[in-house]
Write an enzyme that holds these catalytic residues in place. Structure first.
Site, PDB file in Angstrom:
ATOM      1  N   TRP A   1       0.832  -1.208   0.000  1.00 37.30           N
ATOM      2  CA  TRP A   1       0.000   0.000   0.000  1.00 37.30           C
ATOM      3  C   TRP A   1       0.871   1.264   0.000  1.00 37.30           C
ATOM      4  O   TRP A   1       0.547   2.264  -0.648  1.00 37.30           O
ATOM      5  CB  TRP A   1      -0.929   0.023   1.224  1.00 37.30           C
ATOM      6  CG  TRP A   1      -1.564   1.366   1.395  1.00 37.30           C
ATOM      7  CD1 TRP A   1      -2.486   1.948   0.563  1.00 37.30           C
ATOM      8  CD2 TRP A   1      -1.295   2.332   2.414  1.00 37.30           C
ATOM      9  NE1 TRP A   1      -2.813   3.209   1.022  1.00 37.30           N
ATOM     10  CE2 TRP A   1      -2.091   3.467   2.156  1.00 37.30           C
ATOM     11  CE3 TRP A   1      -0.455   2.340   3.535  1.00 37.30           C
ATOM     12  CZ2 TRP A   1      -2.075   4.595   2.969  1.00 37.30           C
ATOM     13  CZ3 TRP A   1      -0.450   3.461   4.341  1.00 37.30           C
ATOM     14  CH2 TRP A   1      -1.249   4.575   4.049  1.00 37.30           C
ATOM     15  N   HIS A   2       2.003   1.202   0.689  1.00 37.77           N
ATOM     16  CA  HIS A   2       2.863   2.389   0.737  1.00 37.77           C
ATOM     17  C   HIS A   2       3.495   2.693  -0.621  1.00 37.77           C
ATOM     18  O   HIS A   2       3.921   3.817  -0.865  1.00 37.77           O
ATOM     19  CB  HIS A   2       3.948   2.218   1.804  1.00 37.77           C
ATOM     20  CG  HIS A   2       3.451   2.462   3.191  1.00 37.77           C
ATOM     21  ND1 HIS A   2       2.837   1.493   3.944  1.00 37.77           N
ATOM     22  CD2 HIS A   2       3.446   3.574   3.958  1.00 37.77           C
ATOM     23  CE1 HIS A   2       2.483   1.995   5.119  1.00 37.77           C
ATOM     24  NE2 HIS A   2       2.831   3.258   5.158  1.00 37.77           N
ATOM     25  N   GLY A   3       3.589   1.712  -1.470  1.00 34.33           N
ATOM     26  CA  GLY A   3       4.142   1.981  -2.793  1.00 34.33           C
ATOM     27  C   GLY A   3       4.573   0.705  -3.477  1.00 34.33           C
ATOM     28  O   GLY A   3       4.950  -0.268  -2.811  1.00 34.33           O
TER      29      GLY A   3
END
Lengths: 337, 494
Positions: free
Chosen positions: B325-327
């Site tokens: 989700w963060h990247g």
């Protein structure tokens, strides 16, 4: 939670008003004192150039790295990295006011000094040399500030700090801090002063050259962005300043490696030549020194558009020879402030 | 607009003034209009479109779930809503890998010319309201929340500007009831809100932005450093990301509080945690609760027959998902994976560690407690290396250099202290960092000593002279000691 009542509201509003007023009063007092200290910093008797010098070198990193005072006797190099000609004008005027013995000015001037994209970034971009911007701001007069006025944080901070004396990051302005601590202020404490910077490094990197060409001249779509009117105006102001004070002006274009030179957009070179021709007509007493196509060896370049110490020695010797024909020589003994 | 921008400092009091002046029934409209203006100020039409789609999809699916006759219809509505929210989230958050994949497929099929959808769209805030929409739908499905039938109020729940860009991710049961009873904020609300806001601003502009000068100098070119300076940068980054993110959260909570609303506390002294599990109960609390409830628990339930192994797998899945989700980068995947490994090890060794400590009579030892705090900080900091590093090579270089060159780098670091200890920054900035960190630690200790939720509770309970000195000191610190350059909030990109 208690609901508000009128009496409580009045009491709280009263205390709030007292608190805010007290805070503002303290801030005003601090600002008043700090503004005085900042003004005193520029009155320090430390801006006189060396007794033997009668020539100033001003401009950005190109003259800063290529004109070595060790070779050019009687010359003081006060160029600063990333310095816009807009700031150069104010800096030069400030130094000439305090050094009436200066007879000659060598001004760095190349195609990138005119490029609107690069010059606008130096003057208006929040992220480019923010500390330098604040440093030069102290030299500006009201009209200069008006030209740069914007909502950018750097401008607001500089204005609050130096026009109104709000001690924002006061500890970063060394001259004022030194005055507050009772220490001796030196010219080197002023970040805008600059000076010759010699580096023995030699690295000609095509990728770096490509990045620099983009940084100097090209927008996101790879197009030349044109000429900065503000900088052209600054160039004219500098030459007019020299003319009005009877100072010989030499406009110096530093060496550029062929790998760099060949990638400079043709429009940028044409615009540069056009400005140079128009300026030469307007200021006929100006001398022009163009080393941009000087065929220095690779080892004389620090990178694509900067000489290293080897190149600086060579170029400085050539400049010295050219100056010799105009009465150049270490002969200054005049007064200074 | 960012919460630390001058524009927001003018925007917030203006909206508050309008909020106080209009009739009670118009207050929600004022806040919704303000929220949309706030989001529109980012200058990206796609963001408003994404907010519109997520809001309408979640609202409609919510009504369908509430009215659904039978489990199948409700489940169908649930998945419809979740799919719409996830589609918006994935399309905007992962546009770069999607564009790269489309390019690769195009080239493989012999259609050169690149993706017709270049990855140029903004995605600020999308994750947070998409997660909020998903949590609303699941809570409705599980019948732990009531459906909101008023579209305007629901839109405000999704878009309320203080928490729009970076959370907290609000549960329907926490925020929606407050939106239905918008009244006049009390004096305590205003005082606490303003104080919390400025405390958050202090953490951001004085501490986090200044620390980023130090850490940025190292992480942008790690090869220039060895051993000690890398360790210093890692420790400083752990503090920076806390000050940055908790600073934002405090500003969001303070902004909401002046309107009489209370947002979820997102941070509770995370670096005082004695286990990684506890760290996640204290760090980004609203997000931790979200992944616990909507990823970990369903996966664990599905694997309950595996017993402990099922829990371990569920933890790994949860934290790997958190990393992704963060990247879409391996650094984030490794960051999430590391936390999954920490948690799995913690679960697997919990009973053994407890028995061991009991056997040696140190189960309640203060020494063991401090050791645990230090160990958790070290483990979390190692994971932050992967979170912050530009690429995996840099991250592994830092880990290897700190692990192998630390003792040997001490003497050279002292000799060239400006480069290695001050990380090429001035000693003046280092002094400001030191003093401001002392203030941060003191505030944390005060919260710990009096078991307080937030600093403003402590200030409110203090004698008047303490309050006045605090207000004035905070005001002067913000004027005199902001970092020389502003940086975007770290979580702005997520």
């Amino acid at each position: 939670m208690k609901p508000w009542s009128q009496r409580e509201n009045e009491g709280r509003l009263g205390r709030f008003a007292v608190g805010v007023t007290l805070w503002l009063a303290i801030l005003t007092a601090l600002s008043w004192g700090y503004r005085g200290v900042c003004r005193a910093a520029l009155q320090q008797p430390v801006f006189g150039v060396d007794d033997s010098a009668d020539t100033l070198v001003v401009g950005d990193s190109h003259p800063q790295s290529s004109l070595d005072p060790a070779v050019l006797v009687g010359v003081e190099n006060v160029s600063g990295s990333g310095e816009s000609l807009f700031f150069t004008f104010y800096k030069l005027r400030f130094l000439l006011d305090r050094n009436p013995g200066i007879r000659r000015v060598i001004l760095g001037f190349s195609a990138h000094n005119l490029s609107k994209k690069y010059q606008d970034s130096l003057l208006f971009d929040e992220s480019v040399y923010p500390e330098d911007f604040e440093s030069y701001y102290t030299l500006l007069d009201a009209s200069g500030k008006r030209l740069l006025r914007s909502w950018r944080r750097g401008f607001l901070v500089a204005s609050l700090k130096y026009d109104f004396g709000v001690p924002i990051q006061f500890y970063r302005y060394r001259p004022a801090t030194k005055i507050l601590l009772g220490q001796e202020v030196r010219r080197a404490d002023f970040d805008w002063v600059g000076g010759f910077y010699g580096s023995a490094r030699s690295k000609l990197d095509d990728e770096q050259i490509r990045r620099k060409i983009k940084l100097y001249f090209l927008d996101e779509r790879g197009r030349f962005t044109g000429v900065s009117d503000l900088v052209v105006q600054s160039l004219r102001l500098i030459l007019a300043l020299c003319r009005d004070r009877g100072i010989q002006a030499w406009v110096y274009t530093g060496p550029e490696h062929m790998r760099f030179r060949s990638r400079v957009p043709g429009e940028a070179l044409s615009a540069f030549e056009a400005v140079r021709a128009a300026t030469a007509l307007e200021f006929p007493g100006t001398w022009w020194l163009d080393f941009s196509e000087n065929s220095l060896m690779d080892g004389a370049f620090g990178d694509g558009d900067h000489a290293n110490t080897v190149g600086a020695r060579i170029i400085s010797a050539q400049v010295r020879d050219r100056l010799a024909g105009s009465g150049y020589g270490p002969q200054r003994t005049t007064e200074k402030r | 607009m960012a919460l630390n921008s001058p524009t927001y400092l003018a925007f917030l009091p203006l909206i508050l003034a309008v909020f106080l002046l209009v009739q009670v029934r118009a207050r929600a409209t004022v806040l919704l209009t303000a929220s949309l203006l706030f989001y529109a100020a980012l200058g990206a039409l796609e963001l408003l479109a994404a907010l519109f789609v997520v809001t309408v999809a979640s609202y409609t699916a919510g009504l369908l779930i509430a009215r659904g006759q039978g489990a199948r219809a409700r489940r169908w509505a649930l998945w419809l809503g979740i799919t719409a929210d996830l589609a918006v989230l994935i399309a905007l958050r992962f546009q770069t890998p999607i564009a790269e994949a489309v390019n690769a497929v195009s080239v493989a099929l012999g259609f050169p010319g690149g993706s017709p959808f270049p990855p140029t769209l903004m995605s600020v805030g999308v994750s947070f309201y998409a997660f909020q929409g998903i949590s609303y739908l699941i809570d409705l499905y599980l019948e732990v929340a009531e459906p909101e039938r008023h579209l305007g109020r629901f839109a405000l729940y999704m878009s309320f500007f203080p928490k729009l860009l970076q959370g907290p991710i609000e549960r329907a049961s926490d925020l929606l009831p407050q939106l239905g009873t918008l009244g006049k904020p009390t004096y305590e609300d205003l005082r606490a809100g303003v104080l919390t806001f400025f405390w958050g601003l202090f953490k951001k502009v004085v501490i986090a932005d200044r620390l980023s000068m130090f850490t940025g100098a190292v992480f942008s070119d790690v090869q220039r450093f060895q051993g000690v300076p890398l360790l210093i940068a890692v420790v400083l980054y752990s503090i920076e990301i806390y000050a940055d993110f908790s600073g934002y959260t405090d500003m969001a909570i303070g902004s909401a509080r002046v309107f009489g609303m209370r947002l979820t506390q997102n941070f509770n002294r995370p670096y005082s945690a004695t286990s990684v599990l506890e760290f996640w109960r204290r760090w980004h609390i609203s997000f931790s609760r979200w992944i616990l409830d909507y990823i970990f628990k369903p996966v664990q339930m599905g694997l309950r027959s595996w017993k402990t192994a099922g829990t371990v797998v569920a933890l790994m899945v949860t934290f790997l998902a958190s990393g992704v989700w963060h990247g879409a980068a391996w650094t984030f995947v490794l960051w999430g994976g590391l936390h999954g490994v920490y948690m799995a090890c913690s679960v697997l060794t919990r009973s053994t560690r407890a028995r061991l400590l009991k056997a040696i009579g140190m189960a309640d030892s203060r020494l063991v407690r401090w050791w645990r705090i230090a160990l958790v900080f070290a483990l979390v900091s190692v994971a932050w290396i992967f979170f912050r590093a530009e690429n995996l090579g840099d991250a592994f270089y830092i880990v290897a250099s700190v692990a192998t060159q630390l003792p040997a780098s001490i003497a050279p670091s002292i000799a060239d202290w400006s480069h290695n200890l001050l990380l090429d920054q001035s000693w003046r900035e280092a002094a400001v960092v030191l003093v401001s960190l002392m203030v941060l630690v003191a505030a944390g200790l005060a919260r710990s000593r009096w078991n307080l939720h937030s600093p403003e509770v402590f200030i409110q309970a203090s004698p008047p002279w303490v309050r006045w000195v605090t207000y004035h000191a905070l005001g002067f610190a913000l004027v005199i000691f902001p970092a020389p350059a502003t940086r975007a909030f770290i979580y702005y990109q997520f």
